[in-house]
Design an enzyme around this catalytic site. Structure first.
Site, mmCIF file in Angstrom:
data_model
loop_
_atom_site.group_PDB
_atom_site.id
_atom_site.type_symbol
_atom_site.label_atom_id
_atom_site.label_comp_id
_atom_site.label_asym_id
_atom_site.label_seq_id
_atom_site.Cartn_x
_atom_site.Cartn_y
_atom_site.Cartn_z
ATOM 1 N N ASP A 14 0.584 -1.196 0.003
ATOM 2 C CA ASP A 14 0.110 -0.097 -0.073
ATOM 3 C C ASP A 14 1.273 1.056 0.445
ATOM 4 O O ASP A 14 1.476 1.537 0.608
ATOM 5 C CB ASP A 14 -1.075 -0.192 1.181
ATOM 6 N N CYS B 104 -7.118 -2.226 -3.811
ATOM 7 C CA CYS B 104 -6.783 -0.777 -4.219
ATOM 8 C C CYS B 104 -8.134 -0.592 -5.390
ATOM 9 O O CYS B 104 -8.877 -0.876 -5.695
ATOM 10 C CB CYS B 104 -6.497 -0.869 -4.903
ATOM 11 N N PRO B 105 -7.893 1.581 -4.941
ATOM 12 C CA PRO B 105 -8.857 1.466 -6.222
ATOM 13 C C PRO B 105 -8.737 2.103 -7.531
ATOM 14 O O PRO B 105 -7.262 1.851 -7.514
ATOM 15 C CB PRO B 105 -8.979 3.701 -5.259
ATOM 16 N N THR C 34 -11.707 -8.120 -6.689
ATOM 17 C CA THR C 34 -12.931 -7.500 -6.557
ATOM 18 C C THR C 34 -13.461 -6.758 -6.006
ATOM 19 O O THR C 34 -13.779 -5.713 -5.447
ATOM 20 C CB THR C 34 -13.279 -8.030 -4.731
ATOM 21 N N SER C 35 -11.973 -5.054 -6.364
ATOM 22 C CA SER C 35 -11.566 -4.010 -6.372
ATOM 23 C C SER C 35 -12.516 -2.767 -8.121
ATOM 24 O O SER C 35 -13.765 -2.758 -7.622
ATOM 25 C CB SER C 35 -10.720 -3.636 -6.717
ATOM 26 N N ARG C 36 -11.657 -3.236 -9.371
ATOM 27 C CA ARG C 36 -11.784 -2.351 -10.441
ATOM 28 C C ARG C 36 -11.886 -2.815 -11.339
ATOM 29 O O ARG C 36 -10.899 -3.185 -11.382
ATOM 30 C CB ARG C 36 -11.965 -0.901 -10.380
ATOM 31 N N ASP D 140 -14.991 -10.937 -9.856
ATOM 32 C CA ASP D 140 -16.409 -9.893 -9.670
ATOM 33 C C ASP D 140 -16.022 -8.705 -10.291
ATOM 34 O O ASP D 140 -17.122 -8.315 -10.445
ATOM 35 C CB ASP D 140 -15.975 -9.908 -7.948
ATOM 36 N N GLU E 244 -17.216 -4.057 -18.265
ATOM 37 C CA GLU E 244 -18.275 -4.773 -17.704
ATOM 38 C C GLU E 244 -19.884 -3.947 -17.619
ATOM 39 O O GLU E 244 -20.798 -4.310 -17.294
ATOM 40 C CB GLU E 244 -18.545 -5.233 -15.648
ATOM 41 N N HIS F 298 -20.191 -8.445 -10.539
ATOM 42 C CA HIS F 298 -20.036 -7.373 -9.706
ATOM 43 C C HIS F 298 -21.447 -7.425 -8.298
ATOM 44 O O HIS F 298 -21.622 -6.697 -7.814
ATOM 45 C CB HIS F 298 -20.419 -6.053 -10.250
#
Ligand code: NAD
Length: 335
Positions: free
Chosen positions: A174, A209-210, A236-238, A262, A267, A299
């Site tokens: 991070d 992370c974003p 599972t983020s973006r 996800d 998408e 998602h």
């Protein structure tokens, strides 16, 4: 406040209608997603309520401003789909739900890991046809495996702690945290490392992370080439954090041993709707669906009762704060 609610699904209506009597807003539920073409549907409303795949670019924001909208309420945490500068220029306030249930998302990431590893989705189908053979179902113990967590915020931290409970060692990256070692009361350790170290040592890599300029296509060719052969990647983020063609090549070469996602970079035109009778036009997702070691969910990581209740409550409260002139503590500001 009068709210135009875009991209409505039955579960949105159910939870918002259940909570709204405490807030007294007037909600118009719309099936349409928000885009420059549909923005005029918000005429006569002070606010729009939107979700992850609604379009909030400069063009849409201009249309919203023209029809008198002064607030955008995101019923989600991520705000990468909002042009904040355009909103500020038009005097439109943006509010969001910064945290509804980090557990929901972290637990879904674990569900993807367990399913990919122990192949319960395949076992379920086999056993229903009285096929009790075990061939092809072999997995591995999570105990002693090295899990790499990219993004140690609310969700990443919950996820890391769950994986410690499985007996995994956790490496974390991070940019807000220097390289160091953290130890909890049980003596379990999280080692903060740089990305090349995480890539080279992790058996499982989970993204928390974003989506930013720095993380867009973070998992591309260069990153994949540094990973351990057979690595499991979980997102599972973006969707845009993974370069899909690069990960497809990694899967074909066997460097990526399995992939659980996800979220998907394209998408927007697919997820949250039933396309089972349509021809799939997206060749990348069509290719991903052919791999036996790829698991895709649409998602749904956030999708628990607890999270839906919290999302409705915080969104309605955010709009109440704006209506009554209170400080909007969940306002999204530039920078
Ligand atoms: P958070 O803000 O608490 O944590 C994000 C962490 O990522 C922070 O610690 C931040 O320092 C770190 N980070 C920033 N840039 C980074 C980089 N370049 N590399 C590595 N780490 C970086 O957010 P959160 O609540 O934990 O949510 C994380 C993400 O999960 C959200 O941005 C959203 O995209 C995604 N999400 C997905 C779902 C879903 O249903 N699939 C639901 C909620 C959130």
């Amino acid at each position: 406040m009068k709210i135009a609610f875009f991209s409505t699904r039955s579960y949105d209506k159910q939870f918002f209608n259940r909570m709204n009597p405490d807030y007294g807003h007037e909600i118009t539920y719309l099936d349409a997603s928000l885009s420059p073409l549909t923005a005029s549907l918000a005429r006569g409303h002070q606010a729009v309520c939107v979700f992850v795949n609604d379009r909030l670019d400069a063009e849409t924001i201009e249309e919203l401003s023209n029809v008198g909208v002064s607030a955008i309420a995101l019923r989600c945490a991520g705000f990468n789909n909002v042009d904040l500068k355009a909103a500020a220029a038009r005097g439109i306030t943006v509010v969001r739900v910064p945290a509804y249930s980090p557990h929901a998302v972290a637990e879904h990431a674990v569900a993807l890991i367990l399913t990919l590893n122990r192949k319960t989705h395949k076992a379920y189908n086999r056993v229903r046809e009285s096929n009790f053979a075990l061939d092809g179902l072999v997995g591995f113990d999570l105990n002693q495996k090295v899990v790499g967590v990219i993004g140690m915020g609310k969700i990443g931290s919950v996820f890391a702690n769950i994986m410690l409970g499985f007996g995994c060692s956790v490496l974390a990256y991070d940019p807000l945290q220097e390289t160091h070692l953290e130890q909890d009361a049980l003596g379990r350790k999280i080692q903060f490392v740089d990305l090349p170290t995480l890539y080279s040592k992790a058996d499982i890599i989970s993204l928390h992370c974003p989506l930013t300029e720095q993380t867009r296509h973070l998992i591309g060719e260069e990153a994949i080439m540094q990973m351990k052969p057979g690595v499991m990647i979980i997102n599972t983020s973006r969707g845009l954090i993974i370069d899909t063609p690069a990960v497809i090549r990694g899967l074909k070469q066997g460097i990526v041993g399995s992939l659980g996602i996800d979220v998907y970079e394209q998408e927007d035109d697919l997820f949250f709707a039933d396309h089972s009778a349509d021809v799939l036009m997206d060749d990348d997702i069509a290719r991903l669906l052919t791999f036996p070691n790829v698991l895709i969910t649409g998602h749904q990581a956030f999708f628990t009762e607890n999270a839906l209740r919290e999302i409705a409550h915080v969104t309605l409260q955010n709009l109440k704060d704006l209506e009554t002139g209170k400080e909007a503590k969940n306002e999204v500001k530039i920078g």
